[in-house]
Design a protein around this motif. Sequence first.
Motif, mmCIF file in Angstrom:
data_model
loop_
_atom_site.group_PDB
_atom_site.id
_atom_site.type_symbol
_atom_site.label_atom_id
_atom_site.label_comp_id
_atom_site.label_asym_id
_atom_site.label_seq_id
_atom_site.Cartn_x
_atom_site.Cartn_y
_atom_site.Cartn_z
ATOM 1 N N LEU A 1 0.794 -1.230 0.000
ATOM 2 C CA LEU A 1 0.000 0.000 0.000
ATOM 3 C C LEU A 1 0.832 1.288 0.000
ATOM 4 O O LEU A 1 0.577 2.201 -0.783
ATOM 5 C CB LEU A 1 -0.937 -0.028 1.220
ATOM 6 C CG LEU A 1 -1.904 1.126 1.389
ATOM 7 C CD1 LEU A 1 -2.835 1.257 0.188
ATOM 8 C CD2 LEU A 1 -2.734 0.955 2.666
ATOM 9 N N THR A 2 1.841 1.362 0.867
ATOM 10 C CA THR A 2 2.595 2.624 0.946
ATOM 11 C C THR A 2 3.346 2.897 -0.359
ATOM 12 O O THR A 2 3.438 4.054 -0.790
ATOM 13 C CB THR A 2 3.588 2.646 2.133
ATOM 14 O OG1 THR A 2 4.398 1.472 2.070
ATOM 15 C CG2 THR A 2 2.858 2.665 3.454
ATOM 16 N N ASN A 3 3.841 1.849 -1.016
ATOM 17 C CA ASN A 3 4.508 2.043 -2.318
ATOM 18 C C ASN A 3 3.525 2.656 -3.310
ATOM 19 O O ASN A 3 3.857 3.594 -4.038
ATOM 20 C CB ASN A 3 5.005 0.716 -2.891
ATOM 21 C CG ASN A 3 5.962 0.025 -1.956
ATOM 22 O OD1 ASN A 3 5.534 -0.722 -1.090
ATOM 23 N ND2 ASN A 3 7.245 0.295 -2.101
ATOM 24 N N LEU A 4 2.320 2.103 -3.307
ATOM 25 C CA LEU A 4 1.283 2.584 -4.228
ATOM 26 C C LEU A 4 0.955 4.048 -3.999
ATOM 27 O O LEU A 4 0.784 4.824 -4.938
ATOM 28 C CB LEU A 4 -0.014 1.810 -3.969
ATOM 29 C CG LEU A 4 -0.378 0.642 -4.822
ATOM 30 C CD1 LEU A 4 -1.774 0.177 -4.467
ATOM 31 C CD2 LEU A 4 -0.307 0.990 -6.296
ATOM 32 N N LEU A 5 0.862 4.411 -2.704
ATOM 33 C CA LEU A 5 0.456 5.779 -2.377
ATOM 34 C C LEU A 5 1.566 6.793 -2.657
ATOM 35 O O LEU A 5 1.302 7.968 -2.875
ATOM 36 C CB LEU A 5 0.016 5.867 -0.908
ATOM 37 C CG LEU A 5 -1.228 5.020 -0.554
ATOM 38 C CD1 LEU A 5 -1.531 5.092 0.927
ATOM 39 C CD2 LEU A 5 -2.450 5.463 -1.360
ATOM 40 N N LEU A 6 2.792 6.313 -2.656
ATOM 41 C CA LEU A 6 3.912 7.247 -2.829
ATOM 42 C C LEU A 6 4.484 7.269 -4.239
ATOM 43 O O LEU A 6 5.220 8.179 -4.590
ATOM 44 C CB LEU A 6 5.021 6.928 -1.812
ATOM 45 C CG LEU A 6 4.605 7.085 -0.347
ATOM 46 C CD1 LEU A 6 5.679 6.552 0.589
ATOM 47 C CD2 LEU A 6 4.306 8.551 -0.018
ATOM 48 N N ASP A 7 4.137 6.266 -5.039
ATOM 49 C CA ASP A 7 4.715 6.177 -6.374
ATOM 50 C C ASP A 7 3.607 6.226 -7.436
ATOM 51 O O ASP A 7 2.850 5.267 -7.612
ATOM 52 C CB ASP A 7 5.511 4.863 -6.488
ATOM 53 C CG ASP A 7 6.207 4.711 -7.841
ATOM 54 O OD1 ASP A 7 5.936 5.529 -8.750
ATOM 55 O OD2 ASP A 7 7.005 3.774 -7.975
ATOM 56 N N ASP A 8 3.540 7.341 -8.132
ATOM 57 C CA ASP A 8 2.472 7.533 -9.132
ATOM 58 C C ASP A 8 2.587 6.579 -10.314
ATOM 59 O O ASP A 8 1.619 6.366 -11.030
ATOM 60 C CB ASP A 8 2.507 8.975 -9.662
ATOM 61 C CG ASP A 8 1.932 9.928 -8.634
ATOM 62 O OD1 ASP A 8 1.111 9.473 -7.829
ATOM 63 O OD2 ASP A 8 2.320 11.116 -8.634
ATOM 64 N N ASN A 9 3.776 6.028 -10.511
ATOM 65 C CA ASN A 9 3.966 5.158 -11.681
ATOM 66 C C ASN A 9 3.602 3.698 -11.413
ATOM 67 O O ASN A 9 3.685 2.864 -12.299
ATOM 68 C CB ASN A 9 5.423 5.221 -12.158
ATOM 69 C CG ASN A 9 5.767 6.619 -12.630
ATOM 70 O OD1 ASN A 9 4.964 7.249 -13.321
ATOM 71 N ND2 ASN A 9 6.918 7.118 -12.216
ATOM 72 N N ASN B 1 4.424 8.745 8.509
ATOM 73 C CA ASN B 1 3.189 9.530 8.650
ATOM 74 C C ASN B 1 1.939 8.730 8.235
ATOM 75 O O ASN B 1 1.218 9.128 7.317
ATOM 76 C CB ASN B 1 3.291 10.771 7.763
ATOM 77 C CG ASN B 1 3.668 10.394 6.319
ATOM 78 O OD1 ASN B 1 4.089 9.260 6.039
ATOM 79 N ND2 ASN B 1 3.478 11.317 5.399
ATOM 80 N N PRO B 2 1.659 7.608 8.920
ATOM 81 C CA PRO B 2 0.561 6.748 8.485
ATOM 82 C C PRO B 2 -0.785 7.468 8.349
ATOM 83 O O PRO B 2 -1.479 7.295 7.349
ATOM 84 C CB PRO B 2 0.482 5.688 9.573
ATOM 85 C CG PRO B 2 1.810 5.677 10.207
ATOM 86 C CD PRO B 2 2.317 7.073 10.116
ATOM 87 N N ALA B 3 -1.147 8.297 9.351
ATOM 88 C CA ALA B 3 -2.477 8.931 9.319
ATOM 89 C C ALA B 3 -2.622 9.826 8.097
ATOM 90 O O ALA B 3 -3.690 9.906 7.476
ATOM 91 C CB ALA B 3 -2.695 9.734 10.598
ATOM 92 N N GLU B 4 -1.532 10.482 7.742
ATOM 93 C CA GLU B 4 -1.551 11.368 6.573
ATOM 94 C C GLU B 4 -1.813 10.573 5.292
ATOM 95 O O GLU B 4 -2.615 10.968 4.450
ATOM 96 C CB GLU B 4 -0.189 12.045 6.479
ATOM 97 C CG GLU B 4 -0.228 13.426 5.859
ATOM 98 C CD GLU B 4 1.165 14.026 5.860
ATOM 99 O OE1 GLU B 4 1.680 14.284 4.775
ATOM 100 O OE2 GLU B 4 1.733 14.180 6.973
ATOM 101 N N LEU B 5 -1.146 9.428 5.173
ATOM 102 C CA LEU B 5 -1.346 8.579 3.990
ATOM 103 C C LEU B 5 -2.770 8.023 3.945
ATOM 104 O O LEU B 5 -3.422 8.017 2.903
ATOM 105 C CB LEU B 5 -0.355 7.404 3.981
ATOM 106 C CG LEU B 5 1.114 7.725 3.725
ATOM 107 C CD1 LEU B 5 1.911 6.444 3.580
ATOM 108 C CD2 LEU B 5 1.285 8.567 2.474
ATOM 109 N N ILE B 6 -3.241 7.565 5.097
ATOM 110 C CA ILE B 6 -4.579 6.971 5.190
ATOM 111 C C ILE B 6 -5.655 8.007 4.837
ATOM 112 O O ILE B 6 -6.683 7.691 4.251
ATOM 113 C CB ILE B 6 -4.804 6.448 6.646
ATOM 114 C CG1 ILE B 6 -3.898 5.254 6.941
ATOM 115 C CG2 ILE B 6 -6.255 6.129 6.927
ATOM 116 C CD1 ILE B 6 -4.177 4.022 6.161
#
Length: 234
Positions: free
Chosen positions: A102-110, A136-141
């Motif tokens: 999930l975090t990779n997906l949220l941080l990498d537009d490609n 910063n989990p809450a920010e991503l969520i």
Amino acid sequence: MRKKRKNRSRNYEAKLITSSDPKSPISEAFRTIRTNIEFSSIDKQIKNILVTSTIPSEGKSTIAANLGVTMAAAGKRVLLIDADLRNPTLGKYFNKSSHVGLTNLLLDDNLGWEEVMLSPGQENLYLLTSGPIPPNPAELIGSNKMRSFVAAVSESFDVVLVDSPPVLAVADASILANYLDGVILVVGTGDATHEQTLAAKEQLQKAKANILGVILNKAPMQEGYYYHYYYGSR
Ligand SMILES: Nc1ncnc2c1ncn2[C@@H]1O[C@H](COP(=O)(O)OP(=O)(O)OP(=O)(O)O)[C@@H](O)[C@H]1O
Ligand SMILES: [Mg+2]
């Protein structure tokens, strides 16, 4: 060292009782929960569901994993998402590493979600692990990207089950509860106090959560229940 790791993953596989022993009363209880969820909303289809609890260790991840297996066994296309970006464990139930998710997906537009989704080996069941733990989990969520991602996968799957941190510990679960279709509150017998569970319920209500119901976990089983149920269900 090697042996230890093997045992640990075997321990997690044992917790997936719906997969290892589908005839057990516990697996039957999960099928009942599955039916109850199906009937929980008449007017609005519930596509994505948050699994949370009041405090840590009440059984969120165990319930999410087993519910995913049970729903997929009924022919539903299920996506399990580990959105506990503080203590991710969902991958372990299926012997999968949480390194990419999930975090990779949220941080990498490609990156597309099809690229990071895993198949744990059961038909209709898909898994998205947490990926690396972010600062910063809450920010991503709470990000728009996460909301659009959930909306997109809800179109492609019949059910999306989202594992999360506990409600009273951090804001993540309340943030998710605000934009997911429904919430299941796992209550571990003897874990949180009544006051804590009530406080969690109120916090979810404040976040405008649609609480579908409570799953009472770790309840002592009635004597003779296993025998009766096993033979009674044939
Ligand atoms: N019904 C149950 N009976 C016995 N043990 C259980 C049951 N449900 C969960 N457990 C055990 O309790 C522990 C916590 O379970 P789990 O990891 O699912 O909880 P959690 O709410 O996801 O925890 P966390 O807040 O750390 O994410 C695990 O060791 C798990 O095997
Ligand atoms: Mg957990």
